[in-house]
Structures are given as C-alpha cells and as structure tokens.
Write a protein that holds these residues in place. Structure first.
Motif, PDB file in Angstrom:
ATOM      1  N   ARG A 158       0.557   5.628  -2.589  1.00  0.00           N
ATOM      2  CA  ARG A 158       0.452   6.599  -1.499  1.00  0.00           C
ATOM      3  C   ARG A 158      -0.951   6.611  -0.916  1.00  0.00           C
ATOM      4  O   ARG A 158      -1.150   6.599   0.297  1.00  0.00           O
ATOM      5  N   ARG A 159      -1.939   6.600  -1.804  1.00  0.00           N
ATOM      6  CA  ARG A 159      -3.331   6.639  -1.360  1.00  0.00           C
ATOM      7  C   ARG A 159      -3.728   5.323  -0.693  1.00  0.00           C
ATOM      8  O   ARG A 159      -4.366   5.314   0.369  1.00  0.00           O
ATOM      9  N   GLY A 201      -1.774   5.047   2.621  1.00  0.00           N
ATOM     10  CA  GLY A 201      -1.826   6.202   3.509  1.00  0.00           C
ATOM     11  C   GLY A 201      -0.469   6.812   3.786  1.00  0.00           C
ATOM     12  O   GLY A 201      -0.257   7.417   4.846  1.00  0.00           O
ATOM     13  N   TRP A 202       0.470   6.676   2.837  1.00  0.00           N
ATOM     14  CA  TRP A 202       1.799   7.260   3.024  1.00  0.00           C
ATOM     15  C   TRP A 202       1.712   8.777   3.069  1.00  0.00           C
ATOM     16  O   TRP A 202       0.823   9.394   2.475  1.00  0.00           O
ATOM     17  N   SER A 203       2.651   9.397   3.743  1.00  0.00           N
ATOM     18  CA  SER A 203       2.686  10.845   3.822  1.00  0.00           C
ATOM     19  C   SER A 203       3.090  11.441   2.479  1.00  0.00           C
ATOM     20  O   SER A 203       3.724  10.786   1.631  1.00  0.00           O
TER      21      SER A 203
END
Length: 217
Positions: free
Chosen positions: A164-165, A168-170
């Motif tokens: 995710r980090r 840049g996933w929500s």
C-alpha cells in the motif's frame, strides 16, 4: 531491482488462536505444516533468484526467522538483517480470548487501518514504520555492492501495508485486500520506470472508491 515478499509458514497462532493467550506473539513457532511450507518455498525462491545473490530483511519473530532458516538459501544470502519494522501488527502482550474476540469485531466495523488496539498498534502505525523502512531500503539498494535482489520475510498485514505504501494505494483498497496465504509470495520489480507487482492480491470485495491494484506486470 527486485523485492520478493514472502509471508512466513503456518504458525501455531494460525491454527490455535488460544496460543496467543499463553505464548508471546513474537515467540509463536511454526507448525509441522509451516515447516514443510517453508522448505517448499525455499525451492521456489531459489528458482526466482536463479543463482543471484540476495539481501534478506526478516521480521525478528520466531516464525519468520525459522521460515528463513528452512528456505536454505546458503551463500546466496549475502547479507541478512533482522528488521523490527517488519514485525506483525502489535496486538499487545498476552491476549485475553474474550477481549480479543470483541476487539476483532470492533476492528472489522471500524476499519483495519485506523482502529488502534489497546496496548497495541493501528494499521496506520504499521504503515508509518514501513514508510521509514522503505526509505532506508531503497537507499541501501542503490549502494554499490548491495544485491539487486531483496527478500523480505514478514507477515500478512505487514506485507499488504508495505505494498500500500510503496504503490500509494488508497486505504479503501488496502482494506479490500486479503492477506497472502502462509508462505505465499509476491515479486516487485523496478526496471527504472517504477515498481510493478507480478500479480494482484486476492480481494474479498471491490474497493469502495473504485481503485484497483497496480501497476502490474
């Protein structure tokens, strides 16, 4: 450059939730099935590496370190770093089974990212420490002599948050994803144009904001 993400083998906590009441999370051992999974994963990881050296970053928990040992990478593992920032989300010391069941229900309703466990961490806390780890890792991978391949041996939620980090996933997409199975892997590749994921995580629902996993390839 490549990063191979590997979840640990099946641990006692995966088959007996009451184990968390008598054994610290960091000390939970692999089961016999977990040991077999780790040995099988070793053949798969060695095949991915194709004889190339690898730098290993491993959560210091017993189940992750023993998974790494059973991979049997030998001299291919040029450097191995026990990295506390790769540990599992902290649920707080020995767990009370009744309280933990209540907390799991509250966490599911509140959201896994923001819900902070009493005496423990929220998903956001884990995300913060992984952000610092990724900054250090990308700097190290550009140092002369650092292997182009990296193996990260960690935990289910931790691996999801690392991706995710990195991508840049929500938060909504993160909460729609499932953890990798024990000893399942994902491979991240950067050919100079940014990181790509070899295949998506399983999703238990579509992301409410419409975001999808990527980039893939």
């Amino acid at each position: 450059m490549r990063i191979i993400l590997l979840r640990h083998g099946q641990s006692l906590g995966n088959v007996d939730e009451l184990a968390y009441c008598r054994i610290p999370d960091h000390a939970l051992p692999l089961t016999e099935t977990g040991e077999r999974q780790a040995r099988a994963a070793g053949s798969r990881v060695r095949g991915l590496l194709g004889g190339n050296p690898v730098a290993v970053y491993v959560s210091p928990y017993t189940r992750t370190r023993n998974t790494l040992r059973l991979l049997d990478l030998g001299a291919q593992a040029e450097r191995t770093t026990a990295e506390p920032r790769l540990r599992e989300q902290d649920w707080g010391n020995l767990q009370d089974p009744v309280q933990q069941e209540v907390l799991k229900q509250q966490r599911h309703a509140f959201g896994h990212f923001f819900f902070r466990l009493p005496n423990g961490e929220s998903g956001a806390d884990v995300d913060d420490r992984l952000a610092a780890f990724l900054v250090d890792l990308e700097a190290r991978m550009r140092e002369p002599g650092h292997p182009a391949d990296v193996l990260v041996v960690s935990h289910g939620l931790t691996i999801r948050l690392l991706c995710r980090r990195l991508f840049g996933w929500s938060i909504e997409l993160f909460e729609s994803l499932s953890n990798l199975d024990t000893c399942e892997d994902r491979v991240l590749t950067d050919d100079g144009g940014g990181w790509r994921l070899d295949r998506p995580f399983e999703q238990w629902r579509d992301s409410p904001d419409g975001e999808v996993q990527g980039p893939l390839g």
